[in-house]
Design an enzyme around this catalytic site. Structure first.
Site, mmCIF file in Angstrom:
data_model
loop_
_atom_site.group_PDB
_atom_site.id
_atom_site.type_symbol
_atom_site.label_atom_id
_atom_site.label_comp_id
_atom_site.label_asym_id
_atom_site.label_seq_id
_atom_site.Cartn_x
_atom_site.Cartn_y
_atom_site.Cartn_z
ATOM 1 C CD GLU A 92 -25.401 1.079 17.747
ATOM 2 O OE1 GLU A 92 -25.963 2.187 17.754
ATOM 3 O OE2 GLU A 92 -24.788 0.605 16.773
ATOM 4 N NE ARG A 107 -27.731 14.193 23.741
ATOM 5 C CZ ARG A 107 -27.347 12.966 23.355
ATOM 6 N NH1 ARG A 107 -28.191 12.152 22.772
ATOM 7 N NH2 ARG A 107 -26.119 12.575 23.539
ATOM 8 C CE LYS A 137 -23.021 5.129 22.412
ATOM 9 N NZ LYS A 137 -23.749 3.863 22.380
HETATM 10 P P1 ATP Z 1 -24.203 8.620 21.597
HETATM 11 O O1 ATP Z 1 -24.928 9.727 20.915
HETATM 12 O O2 ATP Z 1 -23.219 9.059 22.612
HETATM 13 O O3 ATP Z 1 -23.647 7.587 20.677
HETATM 14 P P2 ATP Z 1 -26.530 7.047 21.859
HETATM 15 O O4 ATP Z 1 -27.796 7.714 22.184
HETATM 16 O O5 ATP Z 1 -26.327 6.655 20.466
HETATM 17 O O6 ATP Z 1 -25.324 7.895 22.443
HETATM 18 P P3 ATP Z 1 -27.226 4.499 22.899
HETATM 19 O O7 ATP Z 1 -26.333 3.374 23.242
HETATM 20 O O8 ATP Z 1 -28.131 4.350 21.760
HETATM 21 O O9 ATP Z 1 -26.298 5.771 22.743
HETATM 22 O O10 ATP Z 1 -28.026 4.979 24.193
HETATM 23 C C1 ATP Z 1 -28.664 4.131 25.086
HETATM 24 C C2 ATP Z 1 -29.693 4.903 25.845
HETATM 25 O O11 ATP Z 1 -29.095 5.984 26.536
HETATM 26 C C3 ATP Z 1 -30.733 5.509 24.913
HETATM 27 O O12 ATP Z 1 -32.005 5.264 25.463
HETATM 28 C C4 ATP Z 1 -30.402 6.962 24.890
HETATM 29 O O13 ATP Z 1 -31.542 7.735 24.702
HETATM 30 C C5 ATP Z 1 -29.776 7.186 26.266
HETATM 31 N N1 ATP Z 1 -28.834 8.304 26.217
HETATM 32 C C6 ATP Z 1 -27.764 8.445 25.421
HETATM 33 N N2 ATP Z 1 -27.163 9.626 25.603
HETATM 34 C C7 ATP Z 1 -27.863 10.261 26.566
HETATM 35 C C8 ATP Z 1 -27.758 11.541 27.207
HETATM 36 N N3 ATP Z 1 -26.789 12.409 26.906
HETATM 37 N N4 ATP Z 1 -28.666 11.846 28.166
HETATM 38 C C9 ATP Z 1 -29.638 10.976 28.499
HETATM 39 N N5 ATP Z 1 -29.803 9.772 27.938
HETATM 40 C C10 ATP Z 1 -28.927 9.411 26.981
HETATM 41 MG MG MG Z 2 -28.053 5.476 19.650
#
Ligand code: ATP
Ligand code: MG
Length: 579
Positions: free
Chosen positions: A51, A286, A296
């Protein structure tokens, strides 16, 4: 991929996701699919779906290496897709940095003449048509309860929810309302489109989840065209199916969302929008990294409260931060491979990331000398205005990379810690009466020191032995314990060196809802004046070196200027943290 011994390193370590792909290939699950031009589709198509609401971090790097890496290893492809369905939090700045970070990690979304850079917002028209179909087919309805009523009627883990009084309104009425929602007739929150599944489902995600909400907001790509936006859980499976994704890998917290993912695609397949075999979601743990935070939202807080110097502060676990710190894409790939993928959450130690960097850079980084906290050493019996030529290998294990030449002169910079007027027990560097070798140069004997009015040592004196030079026959006649490094005062390059350390002192700074700001390491950045070996002023931005005895350093990509380099310490030579 190859390893030093050159034997077969082509087989990456197996993991449960590879197991799934292998068995799908064995059963020909995705074998006979064709695209709209009738061309065969790869049997493995993955996607990385960020995102665009912030900068990517090391956790995303794991997901990128996983998705793009599996596609590469299986001869398939991986799409970069922006999940841009939330207009109020998303910005072009984030799209640009995400594209940059994925490229920097070494991945690409061009396959032949096809470019697989996608945006969920490109599918807004299709997503909307499918929503109308769901309404007509009786699988969705417009709910007009207030947000409070809806929350109250949702029930909880021990209690089933209650049906909305609008749940059984005629499809035609829902369709009319949906169209009026779309045309902008209603304020935000007045109506919402929901899937009609089961308000008593034990899985809360199946209690008539929202599909579309009204949001009068400008979107960074579609502008003001839309005032209703699809929900993430609705958009994601449809985007996957539209892009012919085979394996949709996401993190464990989405496990409970999988039944809705499948429900949506099954309904739309009945509606003729998609064909079997459908994409399938799988979850992996994760990445949680000790001494770091990977959310983030919390990283944004560090930036906004100026706790760090921006998103690319070398202490940040963002991809732009670790890049500026000096980590290489290869070290990140090595790290991702070492940690593997699992089905249960755990913490990975920061030393695993740092170890990957050392293992990547040790065979590559040229060696050089840097004196970090300088003190002058005067060789009183060395002729004024003369120099002696010294040399050292560029890399101790790669003689083919040649030697570096540098001059020794009467005045040198040495480390403050390499002199003690009154030595402690076991100290064998410079102190009055002791002999040491100047690395790659001569043996010298310390004769004393100069002090200022406060008693601070400002220069050390010594005499050298002209027949003791390293690499000459005479050198063997001198047996000394200490071997110290130095740079020649008239030849040295003045530099700023930034010593970075972990941002937090607590290995789990935000675990269990803790306030991570209480665990900030107040010594995570220090700036020291330094003198470097001649030639260091020619370092290109991002060029990496091993500073002998000190660790791995990189020429800062932002602040280095010609003639006055700035170096960041990436990591020390050995892991000494907390020891
Ligand atoms: P945050 O919680 O930091 O906002 P998010 O999961 O909302 O992260 P996205 O932009 O939705 O961020 O993530 C894009 C991809 O990266 C998704 O498929 C998510 O599962 C993966 N991802 C995000 N954080 C991690 C992590 N700590 N380890 C592995 N994969 C991750
Ligand atoms: Mg997300």
């Amino acid at each position: 991929m190859s390893n030093e011994s050159g034997n077969n390193a082509l087989t990456p370590p197996s993991n449960f996701l590879r197991g799934i792909i292998d068995s799908d290939i064995a059963s020909s699950k995705y074998a006979s699919r064709v695209d709209h031009d009738g061309k065969p589709l790869p049997t493995v198509i993955t996607r990385f779906p960020p995102e665009p609401n912030g900068y990517l971090h090391i956790g995303h790097a794991k997901s990128i290496c996983l998705n793009f890496g599996l596609a590469r290893d299986y001869g398939g492809r991986c799409h970069l897709r922006f999940d841009d369905t939330n207009p109020t939090k998303e910005e072009q700045e984030y799209v640009d940095t995400i594209i940059d970070s994925v490229k920097w990690l070494g991945f690409d979304w061009h396959y032949g003449d096809a470019t697989h850079l996608h945006y969920a917002s490109d599918y807004f028209d299709q997503l909307y048509q499918m929503a109308e179909w769901l309404v007509n087919a009786g699988h969705a309805y417009v709910d007009s309860q207030s947000a409070e009523e809806m929350a109250a009627n949702r029930g909880n883990f021990s209690e089933p929810g209650k049906n909305s009084p609008f749940r059984d309104r005629p499809a035609a009425e829902s369709l009319d309302l949906l169209r009026r929602m779309k045309s902008g007739e209603f304020q935000d929150g007045v109506h919402i489109l929901r899937a009609k599944i089961d308000m008593a489902a034990p899985n809360m995600n199946l209690r008539d989840p929202a599909i579309y909400r009204i949001r009068h907001a400008h979107h960074h790509r579609t502008g003001d065209k839309w005032c209703i936006y699809p929900m993430y859980d609705y958009t994601h499976p449809i985007s996957d199916a539209l892009e012919n994704i085979t394996h949709s890998f996401c993190t464990l917290e989405f496990q409970d969302h999988r039944p809705f993912y499948d429900w949506i695609l099954e309904r739309l397949t009945e509606g003729g929008f998609f064909k079997q075999p459908l994409p399938q979601q799988y979850e992996f743990a994760r990445l949680n990294l000790t001494y770091a935070i990977t959310s983030k939202r919390k990283l944004l807080q560090l930036v906004e409260e100026k706790i760090v110097d921006g998103w690319d502060d070398p202490r940040m676990p963002t991809i732009v931060g670790i890049r500026r710190r000096g980590f290489t894409p290869e070290s990140i790939a090595l790290f991702a491979e070492r940690i593997g993928v699992t089905k249960s959450d755990s913490w990975i130690d920061m030393s695993t990331l740092e170890g990957s960097l050392r293992d990547d850079l040790d065979p590559k980084a040229p060696r050089t000398v840097a004196v970090l906290n300088p003190l002058k050493l005067i060789i009183d019996n060395f002729p004024v205005n003369e120099t002696a030529d010294c040399s050292a290998p560029v890399h101790p294990h790669h003689p083919e990379r040649g030697t570096r030449q540098f001059s020794l002169s009467r005045e040198l910079w040495i480390e403050q810690e390499d002199f003690m007027e009154v030595p402690t027990k076991g100290y064998f560097r410079l102190f009055p009466g002791n002999k040491v070798r100047l690395r790659y140069g001569f043996v010298v004997e310390c004769t004393g020191c100069d002090k200022d009015a406060t008693g601070k040592v400002i220069a050390v004196h010594c005499n050298y032995f002209a027949d003791s030079k390293s690499g000459t026959e005479g050198s063997a006649n001198y047996k000394v314990k200490g071997n110290i490094h130095w740079v020649s005062v008239p030849h040295a390059v003045e530099a700023e060196v930034r010593l970075y350390d972990r941002l937090f002192t607590d290995p789990h700074p935000d675990a269990g809802g803790k306030d991570f700001k209480l665990a900030l390491n107040t010594d995570s950045k220090s700036v020291v004046a330094a003198y470097l070996e001649a030639g260091a002023d020619q370092a290109q931005a991002d060029e990496k070196f091993q500073f002998e005895r000190h660790g791995y350093f990189v020429a800062d990509r932002v602040d280095s200027t010609k003639g006055k380099p700035v170096f960041n310490r990436i990591v020390t030579l050995k892991d000494s943290w907390g020891k």
